[in-house]
Design a protein around this motif. Structure first.
Motif, PDB file in Angstrom:
ATOM      1  N   GLN A 448      -0.141   9.490   7.528  1.00 46.28           N
ATOM      2  CA  GLN A 448      -0.637   8.106   7.581  1.00 46.28           C
ATOM      3  C   GLN A 448      -2.139   8.046   7.347  1.00 46.28           C
ATOM      4  OE1 GLN A 448       2.643   5.809  10.364  1.00 46.28           O
ATOM      5  NE2 GLN A 448       0.856   6.680  11.378  1.00 46.28           N
ATOM      6  N   TYR A 449      -2.874   9.038   7.843  1.00 47.09           N
ATOM      7  CA  TYR A 449      -4.319   9.066   7.587  1.00 47.09           C
ATOM      8  C   TYR A 449      -4.590   9.131   6.093  1.00 47.09           C
ATOM      9  CZ  TYR A 449      -8.967  11.245   7.109  1.00 47.09           C
ATOM     10  OH  TYR A 449     -10.242  11.569   6.728  1.00 47.09           O
ATOM     11  N   ALA A 450      -3.946  10.073   5.399  1.00 43.26           N
ATOM     12  CA  ALA A 450      -4.171  10.215   3.960  1.00 43.26           C
ATOM     13  C   ALA A 450      -3.758   8.956   3.207  1.00 43.26           C
ATOM     14  CB  ALA A 450      -3.404  11.430   3.434  1.00 43.26           C
ATOM     15  N   THR A 451      -2.595   8.431   3.524  1.00 41.28           N
ATOM     16  CA  THR A 451      -2.073   7.255   2.820  1.00 41.28           C
ATOM     17  C   THR A 451      -2.967   6.044   3.032  1.00 41.28           C
ATOM     18  OG1 THR A 451       0.197   8.089   3.061  1.00 41.28           O
ATOM     19  CG2 THR A 451      -0.076   5.749   2.590  1.00 41.28           C
ATOM     20  N   ASN A 452      -3.385   5.802   4.269  1.00 38.24           N
ATOM     21  CA  ASN A 452      -4.210   4.627   4.551  1.00 38.24           C
ATOM     22  C   ASN A 452      -5.609   4.771   3.982  1.00 38.24           C
ATOM     23  OD1 ASN A 452      -2.270   3.066   5.938  1.00 38.24           O
ATOM     24  ND2 ASN A 452      -2.565   4.254   7.793  1.00 38.24           N
ATOM     25  N   LEU A 453      -6.167   5.988   4.006  1.00 37.99           N
ATOM     26  CA  LEU A 453      -7.489   6.179   3.405  1.00 37.99           C
ATOM     27  C   LEU A 453      -7.449   5.887   1.908  1.00 37.99           C
ATOM     28  CD1 LEU A 453     -10.199   8.743   4.111  1.00 37.99           C
ATOM     29  CD2 LEU A 453      -9.406   8.492   1.763  1.00 37.99           C
ATOM     30  N   ILE A 454      -6.442   6.441   1.228  1.00 41.67           N
ATOM     31  CA  ILE A 454      -6.334   6.211  -0.221  1.00 41.67           C
ATOM     32  C   ILE A 454      -6.174   4.726  -0.515  1.00 41.67           C
ATOM     33  CG2 ILE A 454      -4.876   6.627  -2.242  1.00 41.67           C
ATOM     34  CD1 ILE A 454      -4.291   9.423  -0.983  1.00 41.67           C
ATOM     35  N   HIS A 455      -5.381   4.040   0.304  1.00 38.84           N
ATOM     36  CA  HIS A 455      -5.196   2.594   0.112  1.00 38.84           C
ATOM     37  C   HIS A 455      -6.527   1.856   0.218  1.00 38.84           C
ATOM     38  CE1 HIS A 455      -3.524  -1.427   0.402  1.00 38.84           C
ATOM     39  NE2 HIS A 455      -4.206  -1.603   1.526  1.00 38.84           N
ATOM     40  N   GLU A 456      -7.360   2.222   1.193  1.00 33.32           N
ATOM     41  CA  GLU A 456      -8.627   1.506   1.358  1.00 33.32           C
ATOM     42  C   GLU A 456      -9.646   1.898   0.290  1.00 33.32           C
ATOM     43  OE1 GLU A 456     -10.259   0.639   5.061  1.00 33.32           O
ATOM     44  OE2 GLU A 456      -8.337   0.286   6.050  1.00 33.32           O
ATOM     45  N   VAL A 457      -9.570   3.120  -0.229  1.00 32.54           N
ATOM     46  CA  VAL A 457     -10.416   3.476  -1.375  1.00 32.54           C
ATOM     47  C   VAL A 457     -10.027   2.620  -2.573  1.00 32.54           C
ATOM     48  CG1 VAL A 457     -11.015   5.310  -3.008  1.00 32.54           C
ATOM     49  CG2 VAL A 457     -10.866   5.822  -0.570  1.00 32.54           C
ATOM     50  N   GLU A 458      -8.738   2.416  -2.758  1.00 29.75           N
ATOM     51  CA  GLU A 458      -8.283   1.538  -3.847  1.00 29.75           C
ATOM     52  C   GLU A 458      -8.773   0.109  -3.624  1.00 29.75           C
ATOM     53  OE1 GLU A 458      -4.144   3.877  -5.067  1.00 29.75           O
ATOM     54  OE2 GLU A 458      -4.090   2.236  -3.599  1.00 29.75           O
ATOM     55  N   THR A 459      -8.824  -0.333  -2.377  1.00 26.01           N
ATOM     56  CA  THR A 459      -9.337  -1.672  -2.075  1.00 26.01           C
ATOM     57  C   THR A 459     -10.806  -1.792  -2.469  1.00 26.01           C
ATOM     58  OG1 THR A 459      -7.781  -1.947  -0.231  1.00 26.01           O
ATOM     59  CG2 THR A 459      -9.750  -3.335  -0.222  1.00 26.01           C
ATOM     60  N   ILE A 460     -11.602  -0.748  -2.175  1.00 24.24           N
ATOM     61  CA  ILE A 460     -13.014  -0.751  -2.578  1.00 24.24           C
ATOM     62  C   ILE A 460     -13.120  -0.809  -4.098  1.00 24.24           C
ATOM     63  CG2 ILE A 460     -15.136   0.629  -2.637  1.00 24.24           C
ATOM     64  CD1 ILE A 460     -14.376   1.697   0.132  1.00 24.24           C
ATOM     65  N   ALA A 461     -12.300  -0.003  -4.779  1.00 24.12           N
ATOM     66  CA  ALA A 461     -12.333   0.013  -6.245  1.00 24.12           C
ATOM     67  C   ALA A 461     -12.031  -1.365  -6.815  1.00 24.12           C
ATOM     68  CB  ALA A 461     -11.334   1.047  -6.776  1.00 24.12           C
ATOM     69  N   HIS A 462     -11.032  -2.022  -6.269  1.00 18.79           N
ATOM     70  CA  HIS A 462     -10.692  -3.353  -6.767  1.00 18.79           C
ATOM     71  C   HIS A 462     -11.810  -4.349  -6.477  1.00 18.79           C
ATOM     72  CE1 HIS A 462      -6.296  -1.925  -6.004  1.00 18.79           C
ATOM     73  NE2 HIS A 462      -6.796  -1.413  -7.116  1.00 18.79           N
ATOM     74  N   SER A 463     -12.481  -4.179  -5.333  1.00 18.06           N
ATOM     75  CA  SER A 463     -13.561  -5.103  -4.974  1.00 18.06           C
ATOM     76  C   SER A 463     -14.770  -4.969  -5.890  1.00 18.06           C
ATOM     77  CB  SER A 463     -13.980  -4.874  -3.519  1.00 18.06           C
ATOM     78  OG  SER A 463     -12.923  -5.179  -2.631  1.00 18.06           O
TER      79      SER A 463
END
Length: 518
Positions: A448-463
């Motif tokens: 869950q740590y890896a999955t959630n971190l990657i998701h939030e990195v993708e959120t930064i990229a989209h922002s």
């Protein structure tokens, strides 16, 4: 009846008095013993001059670490990782929301703070792209198609416990990320989870050495025979102790460890401070080519950057060979200190931090036309989404973390990794303490740590206005300066552009002035 009750009460009071006298006697006796011991010992001047009372100084000093961590340090104050960083990992590992309210507690006026540039018109949901797998080692017989941008850095079985290795292996498989074995070789516990593995070859060559400690082709082939072993990483140095080897005491070399590492049971095992057969860059390239030929799998190396000048020499040496001779990847570790126990001067003072070394080495790679040939892996205190997003924007293709995943296992930063007394069971071989680390529970946290971190990195990229994280560039990050203003990272570390002059690295000082730093 009343007489019996009074008799019982009187007897109880007498017993309490006797117990009180006994306790006082024990305390007085202990104080006398401590007084004599403290007065006669010669190592501690405080205890010698202030017997008994002087002992409280040591106790309070030890307890101070505990009280600072839990009561006195603010959320952003602690080192090496503050409470805000650890809490984010804990929530991500539990699958909980990391939403916060009422504004950030981060001081964004601190020099060096990265600030991401929000796009005026970011992509809408339908325009998002998933992060594509990236090929490593296209010239190998068995190249590796790496699925994840964020992976587990090197932690060997021996440095961390059996249940910790098992939880990481199983969690990595669930998240689709790779796990680096560390220099202690691949163990059955690494293989248990069926995750992708990077076999790290340290200076002692554990797991791939012959009886004399030399690299064994037979052992290399045996290691490569594991389908899960996708790549081999030659460790030149690591953030915790660049330029230093280590000693594995014979008391820790059990029959199991001896078999896994290929060393004699019960005898001290010495790791040299470097690979003794590698005297220069040509020797390193020859070693890379040999391991790649024997195993058929991608081979790279890990190093802490001491000076970009040294690595220009490396790329100059490489330019005299065909592109196929290049390492398939380079792992750049920061000098910020890592999971390994090491002398304080090396942890504190040796090696460039990854935030300076990564963009410099990325430029050198690109200058020599090897952007598509050599993958860059960044490591060094990169544990939160902003850290990983920064590294990708600076030029990394992948990011790895050791301490981030230790926190996902439940690490509380007790700073006892080298004492075999880790209270969470992660870095201890005390089976009583290991019982606290339940593999089935912790593997879920790792994933869950890896999955959630990657998701939030993708959120930064989209922002910032791009479809996926590897599309971020240095212009998407601004760095806070001494006067409180921020400038684009692309101004401080200009990217190399084919056909252009080699960009100098400059750091703005004030309006209209710059300082040459490379």
């Amino acid at each position: 009846m009343m007489g019996e009750l009074m008799g019982w009460t009187l007897w109880s009071l007498q017993m309490l008095m006797l117990l009180f006298v006994f306790v006082i006697g024990v305390v007085v006796l202990a104080a006398v013993v401590f007084f004599v011991v403290d007065r006669t010992q010669t190592k501690d001047a405080i205890r010698r001059n202030y017997p008994v009372i002087g002992r409280f100084r040591g106790w309070f000093s030890d307890l101070g670490e505990f009280f600072r961590q839990y009561f006195f340090a603010m959320d952003r104050e602690e080192l090496p990782f503050n409470r805000a960083q650890r809490d984010w990992i804990d929530h991500a590992s539990e699958g909980e929301s990391n939403m916060v309210a009422f504004g950030s507690t981060r001081n964004i006026s601190l020099v060096g703070t990265p600030i991401f540039v929000s796009a005026a018109f970011p992509p809408v949901d339908g325009q998002f792209a998933s992060t594509e797998p990236m090929l490593i080692g296209p010239h190998c017989r068995k190249p590796f198609l790496a699925r994840s941008i964020f992976n587990i850095s090197g932690m060997s079985y021996g440095a961390i416990s059996k249940p910790a290795v098992r939880a990481l292996s199983r969690g990595a498989a669930r998240a689709g990320i790779w796990m680096n074995t560390g220099e202690g070789a691949v163990s059955p516990f690494h293989l248990e989870g069926n995750c992708d593995l990077v076999f790290q070859i340290g200076t002692a060559k554990y797991g791939v050495r012959d009886a004399a400690g030399q690299l064994s082709d037979e052992k290399l082939r045996a290691a490569a025979a594991h389908e899960q072993v996708r790549m081999f990483e030659i460790k030149l140095s690591q953030g915790a102790k660049p330029g230093k080897g280590g000693i594995l005491p014979g008391a820790k070399v059990s029959a199991e460890i001896a078999e896994i590492r290929g060393i004699p049971q019960g005898k001290d095992s010495i790791s040299p401070n470097r690979h003794v057969e590698v005297d220069d860059w040509d020797d390193l390239l020859d070693m890379i080519a040999h391991i790649r030929e024997v195993t058929g799998k991608p081979v790279g190396f890990k190093a802490v950057i001491g000076s970009p000048t040294h690595f220009r020499d490396f790329f100059e040496c490489l330019s005299k060979r065909p592109p196929e001779a290049a390492p398939d990847f380079i792992t750049i570790d920061g000098g910020e200190g890592g999971t390994g126990a090491a002398p304080m001067p090396l942890i504190d003072l040796m090696g460039m931090p990854v935030r300076e070394s990564l963009p410099r080495i990325a430029n050198l790679r690109d200058e020599y036309g090897l952007k598509e040939r050599i993958r860059l892996i960044a490591s060094g205190k990169l544990v939160n989404p902003g850290d990983v997003a920064w590294a990708l924007a600076a030029g990394a293709d992948f990011v790895t973390s050791a301490r981030g995943f230790m926190f996902s296992l439940g690490c509380i930063q007790a700073l006892k990794c080298n004492r075999n007394t880790c209270p969470t069971g992660i870095t201890t071989h005390d089976r009583r303490l290991q019982q606290g680390l339940v593999v089935a529970e912790k593997e879920t946290r790792v994933a869950q740590y890896a999955t959630n971190l990657i998701h939030e990195v993708e959120t930064i990229a989209h922002s910032v206005g791009v479809g996926e994280p590897r599309q971020m560039r240095r212009r998407h990050v601004r760095i806070v300066q001494a006067d409180g203003s921020s400038v684009p990272m692309s101004d401080i570390y200009p990217s190399y552009r084919p056909g252009g002059a080699v960009p100098p690295f400059t750091r703005p000082l004030d309006a209209g002035h710059t300082q040459q730093v490379f």
